[in-house]
Design an enzyme around this catalytic site. Sequence first.
Site: not given
Length: 477
Positions: A251, A285
């Site tokens: 990720e 993110c």
Amino acid sequence: MHSFLKNTSFIGNQWVQGNSNDILRVKNKYNQSLLAEISYLNADQLDSAFDVAQIAFEQMKTWDAGKRSELLFKLVEALKEQQESFAQLISAEAGKPIEYAKAEVNRCITTLEISAQEAKRIQGEVVPMNFDQGVGKNAFTQRFAVGIVGCISPFNFPLNLALHKIGPALALGNSVVLKPSPYTPLTALAFASLIQKVGYPAGAVNVVICENDVAEKILTEPRVKVFSFTGSPQVGWELKNKALKKKVILELGGNAAVIVDHSADIEDVCEKLIPGAFLYSGQICISTQRCYVDSNVYDEFVEKLLEAVEEIESGNPANKKVINGPIIDESHVERIHEWVQEAVAQGAKVLTGGHILDEDHNIYAPTILTDTSPDMKVVSEEIFGPVLILDKTDYFDDAIELVNDSKYGLQAGVFTNQISQMKYAFNKLEVGAVLMNNVPGFRIDHMPYGGVKDSGLGREGVKYTIEEMSEPKLLIF
């Protein structure tokens, strides 16, 4: 809070003092006061974590789903009892605004609850066999735990992103060796004490504080069957190359974009874009970094957005009103400022901000830039700071192309009230998720979450992680 802090690694349900000569100093990210000193583990001590994790796995893989679920529910209750302490610790060591830290702990409870529920729902599939050579036969798959899951978690969600690895692993009966971010190890260590409290066998979850050269043993250790990493793309892809035959879940980062169509509700966009771009100083993110606005509504949009930016509270994350607190480290403040200055030197225009707001506390001013070009770092790289790029487009197609003109593809937001635009954007955008009339920074913990291109490999979200962390075995009879 101080009695709550643990300052040693956690291996086999024991608190283990590191034998390395080096020490990790963990600081409060706002006032730089020392929270804890932790001695690093050496390579032999990390090996002992693999030893006990393997023993725990051999035990846990025989458990029925009810037992795996029951222990996860006990973890939920243990975390609920200490919610406030965890929120205060996250706020201190991660510099996270306190209300956002509380929201993270709430999400952690949800992540564990979903893991406990999914433990009883792990299923395979019936495989059609009754034709050709398979006539008269039946077959089905069943998912099995695989062994040790090696994990590296980031600073920005020091508990929830660790639990997105730990929860699914425990739901299956896998054991865990977790290396948390050196910026925020204390939250993971505090959680380890709950593992001990609720009755997991020694080695079920191990939290190891070690330097990167030692931590690379996680990649080469054959008993580690799955490697799960959340962090920067540069590091993530490099580690994948070293992970040999392991299953890898990555990720990674993004430079998430929003498209604002002429039919959008401008006030609604501004209301969502402020936290979408500036909450936790943009250190998320899926924080909105780029925004492409239809030229027909651009001027009105800029005016309303700049008014909204004026209302942003910056400062001490312990203050309930603050959304823009400290950047995690002084070096990152300097990097953010360099990128902004470089963009301005290349022709970008500052609409607001563009400077360090508070040098002593590593706070950067909420910043909006326009007149950018795709090759500027503030556009092409992940800035991980409170900086938003705002540019106008004449056509919806152009906006789609600009969003896709990126090495990243995590999530994107599209504000429109035209169903044709919604369908077009969903088909054309090169991302892991498209959010309609919302910013990319939306995530709930059971949804499939992940990206394409440099943004990652595989999906998180408890059910989907369980699939990544298990192996299907086929029975034919």
